[in-house]
Design a protein around this motif. Sequence first.
Motif, short mmCIF file in Angstrom:
data_model
loop_
_atom_site.label_atom_id
_atom_site.label_comp_id
_atom_site.label_asym_id
_atom_site.label_seq_id
_atom_site.Cartn_x
_atom_site.Cartn_y
_atom_site.Cartn_z
N ARG A 215 -5.85 8.52 3.66
CA ARG A 215 -5.14 9.60 2.93
C ARG A 215 -5.37 10.98 3.54
NH1 ARG A 215 -6.21 6.13 -1.14
NH2 ARG A 215 -4.29 5.22 -1.96
N THR A 238 -5.37 1.41 6.83
CA THR A 238 -5.17 2.34 5.72
C THR A 238 -4.85 1.52 4.47
OG1 THR A 238 -2.77 2.55 5.89
CG2 THR A 238 -4.07 3.96 7.34
N LEU A 241 -0.44 2.95 3.71
CA LEU A 241 0.24 4.23 3.48
C LEU A 241 1.56 4.28 4.24
CD1 LEU A 241 -2.71 6.78 3.69
CD2 LEU A 241 -1.83 5.54 1.72
N THR A 363 -7.58 11.05 -4.03
CA THR A 363 -6.55 12.00 -3.58
C THR A 363 -7.11 13.41 -3.44
OG1 THR A 363 -5.92 12.35 -5.87
CG2 THR A 363 -4.64 10.72 -4.64
#
Length: 402
Positions: A215, A238, A241, A363
């Motif tokens: 991210r 990942t 993503l 996030t």
Amino acid sequence: MLLENKNVVLGITGGIAAFKAAEIASQLRKRGAHVKCIMTQHATEFITPLTMREISGNPVAVSMFGDIPEFNVEHIALAQWADVFVIAPATANIIGKIAGGIADDMLSTTVMATKAPVLIAPAMNTNMYLNPIVQDNIHKLEQYGYEFITPASGHLACGTTGIGRLPEPAEIIDHIEWIVCRTNLLKGKKVIVTAGGTREPIDPVRFIGNHSSGRMGFAIAKAAAFAGAEVTLVAGTTDNLKTPVGLARRIDVGSTRDMKEVVDSYYDTCDLVIKAAAVADYRSAHPAENKIKKSDETLTLPMTKNPDILLGLGQRKKHQVLVGFAAETTHVLEYGAAKLKKKNLDMLVANDVSAEGAGFKGTTNIATFLFPDGSVEKLEKMGKDELASLIIQRAAAILAKK
Ligand code: PMT
């Protein structure tokens, strides 16, 4: 949030994908945008103005002569209000009308009157989309600066399979962010961003890896592309993503040595490298050809050191700006400063990966920037998108001074 307080006019035309406009409007609002919808008469056959009014939080314009008091000369007011104008889904009809200069309803009139960037997301039957008349109209509008999202391929409502599906709302939102936020900060610059974790095989079914979701690196690649750079994203593993909008290329790699090979091959001609990837420092010295069978109580794997990609870049540095990360759990600033110096970096982003809301997976991140002159910029917890944008601003300032 990138779309905070941005004004989006969402035009909806009469196709089966019109129901997806509700999700688009909803996601736009969640990201802080103000949304006002214009529906064609045909669109109201597929989704009601009431639904769009409730979701957008604003009156919906359908008729040219409707009475929405807050819009003074309605189509002109909406045209001027828009920071970005989106038509999703867009039928062959609306594309043809705009290309032909026809303004005979609320949507076509307003889009004709706007100076805002216009993003069109076509959705229709494959043969209609590929019809040379529609394609000519699209090319014509592109030449005038209208932007298009290529439809997705798949099963269509008419029972056929092919190109013509409205892309997922998230992809449309990414394009809207791209249109609203892009700048020329890194125009003409070539940027390499690494993201995700590397994997080192132990045998054909097992590997040594880490918790990186990708991210942080993907957010940086997106921010660099938004700043106008030609971005090469070198991605390890990942959390599945999606590739951000506007990248020049994405190259997926497995091991540290794979990542090094790709990064090295783009290094000489690039201007800026940002290494957010979590790279394995060691690998199994002798990966087994066949699956290692369970036998003894303990298993010892001889390990060998991987090359340090960033260290190598620092040693070969000429005109490039190098930004490294330091993922630490103790002595964050001390270890970060040592890495900055040892790897000959222009900037280091230190993060304490054991802190709540920082580091892997989530996030958000909590970072401190370190610079070679000893200056330190300590940041609060923030979204990885926001942090990425700050990293790009600082890196661009360093580049500008070179
Ligand atoms: O991907 P996310 O889930 O969003 O998580 C983000 C992150 C925690 C992975 C990211 O914020 C981060 O800290 N990335 C760097 C991880 C890391 O490998 O740190 P390090 O301190 O071990 O390495 C220092 C620097 O050298 C890094 O820029 C690293 O990419 C680089 N390196 C390290 C080892 C090696 N063999 N080659 C390298 O190039």
